[in-house]
Design a protein around this motif. Structure first.
Motif, PDB file in Angstrom:
ATOM      1  N   SER A 146     -43.922  20.809  -2.376  1.00  0.00           N
ATOM      2  CA  SER A 146     -45.235  20.575  -2.991  1.00  0.00           C
ATOM      3  C   SER A 146     -45.615  19.105  -2.981  1.00  0.00           C
ATOM      4  N   GLU A 147     -44.627  18.219  -3.119  1.00  0.00           N
ATOM      5  CA  GLU A 147     -44.907  16.783  -3.190  1.00  0.00           C
ATOM      6  C   GLU A 147     -44.987  16.132  -1.817  1.00  0.00           C
ATOM      7  N   ALA A 148     -44.660  16.879  -0.767  1.00  0.00           N
ATOM      8  CA  ALA A 148     -44.710  16.322   0.591  1.00  0.00           C
ATOM      9  C   ALA A 148     -46.147  16.224   1.086  1.00  0.00           C
ATOM     10  N   ALA A 149     -46.414  15.243   1.919  1.00  0.00           N
ATOM     11  CA  ALA A 149     -47.756  15.088   2.487  1.00  0.00           C
ATOM     12  C   ALA A 149     -48.109  16.273   3.378  1.00  0.00           C
ATOM     13  N   ASP A 150     -47.111  16.804   4.081  1.00  0.00           N
ATOM     14  CA  ASP A 150     -47.302  17.970   4.954  1.00  0.00           C
ATOM     15  C   ASP A 150     -46.240  18.995   4.571  1.00  0.00           C
ATOM     16  N   ALA A 151     -46.648  20.039   3.837  1.00  0.00           N
ATOM     17  CA  ALA A 151     -45.702  21.028   3.310  1.00  0.00           C
ATOM     18  C   ALA A 151     -44.919  21.723   4.422  1.00  0.00           C
ATOM     19  N   LYS A 152     -45.615  22.128   5.485  1.00  0.00           N
ATOM     20  CA  LYS A 152     -44.935  22.852   6.559  1.00  0.00           C
ATOM     21  C   LYS A 152     -43.972  21.953   7.322  1.00  0.00           C
ATOM     22  N   ALA A 153     -44.329  20.695   7.484  1.00  0.00           N
ATOM     23  CA  ALA A 153     -43.433  19.756   8.174  1.00  0.00           C
ATOM     24  C   ALA A 153     -42.174  19.524   7.351  1.00  0.00           C
ATOM     25  N   MET A 154     -42.322  19.388   6.031  1.00  0.00           N
ATOM     26  CA  MET A 154     -41.155  19.212   5.167  1.00  0.00           C
ATOM     27  C   MET A 154     -40.283  20.456   5.184  1.00  0.00           C
ATOM     28  N   TYR A 155     -40.910  21.640   5.162  1.00  0.00           N
ATOM     29  CA  TYR A 155     -40.173  22.906   5.207  1.00  0.00           C
ATOM     30  C   TYR A 155     -39.311  22.954   6.470  1.00  0.00           C
ATOM     31  N   ALA A 156     -39.890  22.491   7.584  1.00  0.00           N
ATOM     32  CA  ALA A 156     -39.151  22.495   8.850  1.00  0.00           C
ATOM     33  C   ALA A 156     -38.008  21.493   8.833  1.00  0.00           C
ATOM     34  N   GLN A 157     -38.162  20.394   8.103  1.00  0.00           N
ATOM     35  CA  GLN A 157     -37.095  19.397   8.014  1.00  0.00           C
ATOM     36  C   GLN A 157     -35.916  19.889   7.191  1.00  0.00           C
ATOM     37  N   ILE A 158     -36.201  20.702   6.209  1.00  0.00           N
ATOM     38  CA  ILE A 158     -35.159  21.195   5.312  1.00  0.00           C
ATOM     39  C   ILE A 158     -34.170  22.100   6.043  1.00  0.00           C
ATOM     40  N   PHE A 159     -34.657  22.878   6.997  1.00  0.00           N
ATOM     41  CA  PHE A 159     -33.828  23.918   7.599  1.00  0.00           C
ATOM     42  C   PHE A 159     -32.589  23.417   8.340  1.00  0.00           C
ATOM     43  N   PRO A 160     -32.665  22.366   9.151  1.00  0.00           N
ATOM     44  CA  PRO A 160     -31.432  21.912   9.812  1.00  0.00           C
ATOM     45  C   PRO A 160     -30.336  21.556   8.808  1.00  0.00           C
ATOM     46  N   TYR A 161     -30.741  20.954   7.686  1.00  0.00           N
ATOM     47  CA  TYR A 161     -29.741  20.589   6.679  1.00  0.00           C
ATOM     48  C   TYR A 161     -29.189  21.820   5.972  1.00  0.00           C
ATOM     49  N   LYS A 162     -30.060  22.778   5.685  1.00  0.00           N
ATOM     50  CA  LYS A 162     -29.583  24.024   5.087  1.00  0.00           C
ATOM     51  C   LYS A 162     -28.573  24.700   6.012  1.00  0.00           C
ATOM     52  N   GLY A 163     -28.867  24.684   7.302  1.00  0.00           N
ATOM     53  CA  GLY A 163     -27.939  25.275   8.258  1.00  0.00           C
ATOM     54  C   GLY A 163     -26.593  24.576   8.230  1.00  0.00           C
ATOM     55  N   ALA A 164     -26.606  23.245   8.155  1.00  0.00           N
ATOM     56  CA  ALA A 164     -25.357  22.475   8.090  1.00  0.00           C
ATOM     57  C   ALA A 164     -24.585  22.792   6.814  1.00  0.00           C
ATOM     58  N   LEU A 165     -25.301  22.963   5.710  1.00  0.00           N
ATOM     59  CA  LEU A 165     -24.646  23.302   4.446  1.00  0.00           C
ATOM     60  C   LEU A 165     -23.960  24.664   4.533  1.00  0.00           C
ATOM     61  N   GLU A 166     -24.627  25.634   5.143  1.00  0.00           N
ATOM     62  CA  GLU A 166     -24.043  26.977   5.223  1.00  0.00           C
ATOM     63  C   GLU A 166     -22.869  27.018   6.197  1.00  0.00           C
ATOM     64  N   MET A 167     -22.889  26.194   7.220  1.00  0.00           N
ATOM     65  CA  MET A 167     -21.731  26.091   8.096  1.00  0.00           C
ATOM     66  C   MET A 167     -20.560  25.467   7.339  1.00  0.00           C
ATOM     67  N   TRP A 168     -20.871  24.497   6.472  1.00  0.00           N
ATOM     68  CA  TRP A 168     -19.837  23.917   5.610  1.00  0.00           C
ATOM     69  C   TRP A 168     -19.243  25.000   4.723  1.00  0.00           C
ATOM     70  N   TYR A 169     -20.097  25.850   4.155  1.00  0.00           N
ATOM     71  CA  TYR A 169     -19.594  26.913   3.272  1.00  0.00           C
ATOM     72  C   TYR A 169     -18.646  27.836   4.029  1.00  0.00           C
ATOM     73  N   GLN A 170     -19.026  28.259   5.217  1.00  0.00           N
ATOM     74  CA  GLN A 170     -18.163  29.173   5.964  1.00  0.00           C
ATOM     75  C   GLN A 170     -16.819  28.520   6.296  1.00  0.00           C
TER      76      GLN A 170
END
Length: 218
Positions: free
Chosen positions: A155-179
């Protein structure tokens, strides 16, 4: 053995949670039936274990045709599509509690990567897509802990969809860490931290419990 014990613990925790939380679940069901669009549950198609689709249970917090309105699959803070009681249910995560039934069915676990809509799942690269749901999706997980305030960040990002897209690579890295670090101890830590974050939302201890997480890029 870990997977067997994890499934047993899932069922035990879900059973105890259902009994303890019934005094919350029942009033919420009554309120939802009497307000908004009079819908109690919301069933949404998600990508699950081994990339097979399933329907996730949630309390209805938004207008039924929300995916076709406004920002689509992205929900913002103070989103106008959220029903009057929906904001409270989402902020407290009570809207997620019906996923207890997904756990009983075996669609989900207590701990694991969050199950995504296909449009969001496609934000991951091919390698992450092929691996992330080698474990059952969870009600909570390492990605959920790190991004508990995801709606606020977007919500606080200048471009919501661009921020959403930035979050995903890191989320993927976190879930690989979990596995790579999956164990009953890791799961219990994540369950504790989830409860902690509900009671003390401004005091996130995740990085103190897990010091070797992938570095946050933003």
């Amino acid at each position: 053995m870990y997977q067997f014990l994890k499934r047993v613990i899932d069922i035990l925790i879900a059973t105890v949670a259902f009994i303890i939380l019934s005094p919350i679940l029942i009033p919420v069901m009554i309120i939802l039936k009497l307000t908004g669009e009079h819908e109690i549950f919301y069933f949404q198609k998600r990508v699950g274990y081994k990339n097979q689709p399933f329907y996730i249970w949630k309390f209805a917090t938004m207008l039924k045709n929300s995916p076709s309105i406004g920002t689509g699959e992205i929900t913002l803070r103070n989103d106008p599509r959220v029903l009057p009681i929906g904001g409270f249910l989402r902020k407290t995560k009570i809207n997620e509690l019906p996923q207890i039934f997904n756990i009983f069915k075996g669609d989900m676990s207590i701990v694991g990567p969050r199950p995504l809509m296909e449009v969001s799942f496609n934000q991951y690269n091919a390698e992450i897509q092929s691996k992330i749901y080698n474990v059952r999706p969870g009600m909570t997980g390492i990605g959920s802990l790190i991004f508990r305030d995801e709606e606020k960040i977007i919500s606080e990002a200048a471009d919501a969809k661009a921020m959403y897209a930035q979050i995903f690579p890191y989320k993927g890295a976190l879930e690989m860490w979990y596995q790579a670090n999956a164990s009953l101890l890791t799961d219990f830590k994540i369950i504790f931290l989830t409860a902690w974050s509900i009671v003390f939302p401004e005091n996130n201890l995740t990085n103190k419990f897990f010091k070797d997480l992938p570095p946050r890029p933003f």
